[in-house]
Scaffold this motif. Structure first.
Motif, mmCIF file in Angstrom:
data_model
loop_
_atom_site.group_PDB
_atom_site.id
_atom_site.type_symbol
_atom_site.label_atom_id
_atom_site.label_comp_id
_atom_site.label_asym_id
_atom_site.label_seq_id
_atom_site.Cartn_x
_atom_site.Cartn_y
_atom_site.Cartn_z
ATOM 1 N N LEU A 11 23.246 44.650 75.142
ATOM 2 C CA LEU A 11 22.359 43.948 74.236
ATOM 3 C C LEU A 11 22.844 44.055 72.791
ATOM 4 C CD1 LEU A 11 19.678 42.378 74.061
ATOM 5 C CD2 LEU A 11 18.560 44.568 73.658
ATOM 6 N N LEU A 12 23.330 45.225 72.390
ATOM 7 C CA LEU A 12 23.898 45.391 71.048
ATOM 8 C C LEU A 12 25.099 44.476 70.836
ATOM 9 C CD1 LEU A 12 23.821 49.241 70.364
ATOM 10 C CD2 LEU A 12 22.489 47.474 69.241
ATOM 11 N N ILE A 13 25.960 44.391 71.823
ATOM 12 C CA ILE A 13 27.143 43.529 71.716
ATOM 13 C C ILE A 13 26.729 42.063 71.608
ATOM 14 C CG2 ILE A 13 29.183 42.704 72.963
ATOM 15 C CD1 ILE A 13 29.509 45.579 74.018
ATOM 16 N N LEU A 14 25.741 41.661 72.382
ATOM 17 C CA LEU A 14 25.268 40.275 72.326
ATOM 18 C C LEU A 14 24.638 39.966 70.968
ATOM 19 C CD1 LEU A 14 24.798 37.600 73.814
ATOM 20 C CD2 LEU A 14 22.591 38.533 74.542
ATOM 21 N N ILE A 15 23.819 40.864 70.454
ATOM 22 C CA ILE A 15 23.198 40.656 69.139
ATOM 23 C C ILE A 15 24.273 40.588 68.052
ATOM 24 C CG2 ILE A 15 21.740 41.754 67.390
ATOM 25 C CD1 ILE A 15 20.007 42.779 69.706
ATOM 26 N N GLY A 16 25.262 41.474 68.123
ATOM 27 C CA GLY A 16 26.354 41.451 67.149
ATOM 28 C C GLY A 16 27.155 40.166 67.204
ATOM 29 N N ALA A 17 27.389 39.666 68.400
ATOM 30 C CA ALA A 17 28.127 38.408 68.534
ATOM 31 C C ALA A 17 27.332 37.245 67.961
ATOM 32 C CB ALA A 17 28.458 38.152 70.000
ATOM 33 N N ILE A 18 26.022 37.237 68.162
ATOM 34 C CA ILE A 18 25.189 36.161 67.621
ATOM 35 C C ILE A 18 25.159 36.226 66.095
ATOM 36 C CG2 ILE A 18 22.807 35.318 67.476
ATOM 37 C CD1 ILE A 18 22.550 36.098 70.464
ATOM 38 N N ILE A 19 25.029 37.424 65.540
ATOM 39 C CA ILE A 19 25.022 37.567 64.084
ATOM 40 C C ILE A 19 26.361 37.120 63.500
ATOM 41 C CG2 ILE A 19 24.930 39.245 62.199
ATOM 42 C CD1 ILE A 19 22.872 40.789 63.843
ATOM 43 N N SER A 20 27.459 37.490 64.141
ATOM 44 C CA SER A 20 28.775 37.064 63.652
ATOM 45 C C SER A 20 28.959 35.560 63.765
ATOM 46 C CB SER A 20 29.879 37.783 64.432
ATOM 47 O OG SER A 20 29.829 39.161 64.183
ATOM 48 N N LEU A 21 28.407 34.964 64.810
ATOM 49 C CA LEU A 21 28.473 33.505 64.955
ATOM 50 C C LEU A 21 27.703 32.817 63.837
ATOM 51 C CD1 LEU A 21 29.277 30.995 66.608
ATOM 52 C CD2 LEU A 21 27.109 31.266 67.817
ATOM 53 N N THR A 22 26.525 33.316 63.511
ATOM 54 C CA THR A 22 25.772 32.709 62.414
ATOM 55 C C THR A 22 26.501 32.882 61.086
ATOM 56 O OG1 THR A 22 24.441 34.701 62.095
ATOM 57 C CG2 THR A 22 23.539 33.002 63.544
ATOM 58 N N ALA A 23 27.197 33.991 60.905
ATOM 59 C CA ALA A 23 27.994 34.184 59.688
ATOM 60 C C ALA A 23 29.121 33.157 59.624
ATOM 61 C CB ALA A 23 28.557 35.600 59.637
ATOM 62 N N ALA A 24 29.782 32.907 60.734
ATOM 63 C CA ALA A 24 30.861 31.922 60.751
ATOM 64 C C ALA A 24 30.333 30.520 60.478
ATOM 65 C CB ALA A 24 31.576 31.958 62.106
ATOM 66 N N ILE A 25 29.176 30.197 61.025
ATOM 67 C CA ILE A 25 28.578 28.889 60.755
ATOM 68 C C ILE A 25 28.219 28.765 59.276
ATOM 69 C CG2 ILE A 25 26.546 27.446 61.221
ATOM 70 C CD1 ILE A 25 26.668 28.518 64.123
ATOM 71 N N GLY A 26 27.711 29.848 58.689
ATOM 72 C CA GLY A 26 27.375 29.836 57.271
ATOM 73 C C GLY A 26 28.587 29.634 56.384
ATOM 74 N N VAL A 27 29.706 30.233 56.744
ATOM 75 C CA VAL A 27 30.927 30.056 55.957
ATOM 76 C C VAL A 27 31.390 28.602 56.007
ATOM 77 C CG1 VAL A 27 33.382 30.650 55.865
ATOM 78 C CG2 VAL A 27 31.692 32.442 56.125
ATOM 79 N N VAL A 28 31.262 27.979 57.149
ATOM 80 C CA VAL A 28 31.698 26.590 57.285
ATOM 81 C C VAL A 28 30.724 25.629 56.598
ATOM 82 C CG1 VAL A 28 32.098 24.750 58.971
ATOM 83 C CG2 VAL A 28 32.972 27.035 59.392
ATOM 84 N N ARG A 29 29.428 25.899 56.667
ATOM 85 C CA ARG A 29 28.426 24.955 56.169
ATOM 86 C C ARG A 29 28.214 24.986 54.659
ATOM 87 N NH1 ARG A 29 25.103 21.532 59.195
ATOM 88 N NH2 ARG A 29 23.707 21.949 57.482
ATOM 89 N N PHE A 30 28.341 26.158 54.037
ATOM 90 C CA PHE A 30 28.079 26.229 52.602
ATOM 91 C C PHE A 30 29.205 25.565 51.831
ATOM 92 C CE2 PHE A 30 25.357 30.152 53.455
ATOM 93 C CZ PHE A 30 24.204 29.400 53.498
ATOM 94 N N ARG A 31 28.847 25.026 50.637
ATOM 95 C CA ARG A 31 29.777 24.169 49.921
ATOM 96 C C ARG A 31 30.730 24.892 48.988
ATOM 97 N NH1 ARG A 31 25.689 19.973 47.432
ATOM 98 N NH2 ARG A 31 24.725 21.934 46.910
ATOM 99 N N ASP A 32 30.275 25.922 48.309
ATOM 100 C CA ASP A 32 31.122 26.522 47.290
ATOM 101 C C ASP A 32 31.371 28.000 47.583
ATOM 102 O OD1 ASP A 32 28.587 27.350 46.816
ATOM 103 O OD2 ASP A 32 28.602 27.024 44.665
ATOM 104 N N THR A 33 32.282 28.552 46.808
ATOM 105 C CA THR A 33 32.722 29.928 47.039
ATOM 106 C C THR A 33 31.606 30.928 46.841
ATOM 107 O OG1 THR A 33 34.910 29.294 46.248
ATOM 108 C CG2 THR A 33 34.443 31.627 46.380
ATOM 109 N N LEU A 34 30.815 30.745 45.811
ATOM 110 C CA LEU A 34 29.742 31.692 45.547
ATOM 111 C C LEU A 34 28.689 31.690 46.648
ATOM 112 C CD1 LEU A 34 29.337 31.165 41.715
ATOM 113 C CD2 LEU A 34 30.485 33.030 42.896
ATOM 114 N N SER A 35 28.433 30.556 47.259
ATOM 115 C CA SER A 35 27.494 30.497 48.378
ATOM 116 C C SER A 35 28.095 31.063 49.656
ATOM 117 C CB SER A 35 27.058 29.054 48.632
ATOM 118 O OG SER A 35 26.388 28.534 47.523
ATOM 119 N N ARG A 36 29.386 30.950 49.823
ATOM 120 C CA ARG A 36 30.048 31.438 51.033
ATOM 121 C C ARG A 36 30.246 32.949 51.053
ATOM 122 N NH1 ARG A 36 34.806 26.953 51.847
ATOM 123 N NH2 ARG A 36 33.414 25.277 52.471
ATOM 124 N N MET A 37 30.120 33.576 49.899
ATOM 125 C CA MET A 37 30.361 35.024 49.847
ATOM 126 C C MET A 37 29.373 35.799 50.707
ATOM 127 S SD MET A 37 31.419 35.848 45.930
ATOM 128 C CE MET A 37 29.881 36.624 45.738
#
Length: 109
Positions: A11-37
């Protein structure tokens, strides 16, 4: 037969993978460097710590757990420093959105 501890580790591994996936989506979706940090550092580190915690629980009798603990400590120590440096460079180069950073704070940076 899986035990409660193994189920918790998975369950910890699954939660960590989901959190990392949302982080990757956030990096792709945000427009500028300050928002992507933010998604590039905080959720990514937390996701990695969850995955490493689950792996350490699964491999509780292995000598490899110390290497995973060192990897987690390295990420916790270096990610804020890297985000700070990237933020300073983006601020100085004015790579943010127009109007986001209109003027310097009193005293300068």
């Amino acid at each position: 037969m899986t035990t409660i501890i193994d189920t918790f580790a998975h369950l910890l591994i699954l939660i960590g993978a989901i959190i990392s996936l949302t982080a990757a989506i956030g990096v792709v979706r945000f427009r500028d460097t300050l928002s992507r940090m933010h998604p590039a550092t905080k959720p990514q580190v937390v996701g990695l710590l969850f995955v490493l915690g689950g792996a350490i629980i699964i491999l509780r009798s292995s000598v490899d757990i110390w290497m995973m603990a060192l990897a987690g400590m390295f990420m916790v120590l270096t990610a804020p420093v890297i985000a700070h440096r990237v933020g300073r460079v983006a601020y100085r180069e004015q790579l943010g959105r127009d109007g986001l950073l209109d003027e310097d704070a009193p005293g300068g940076a």
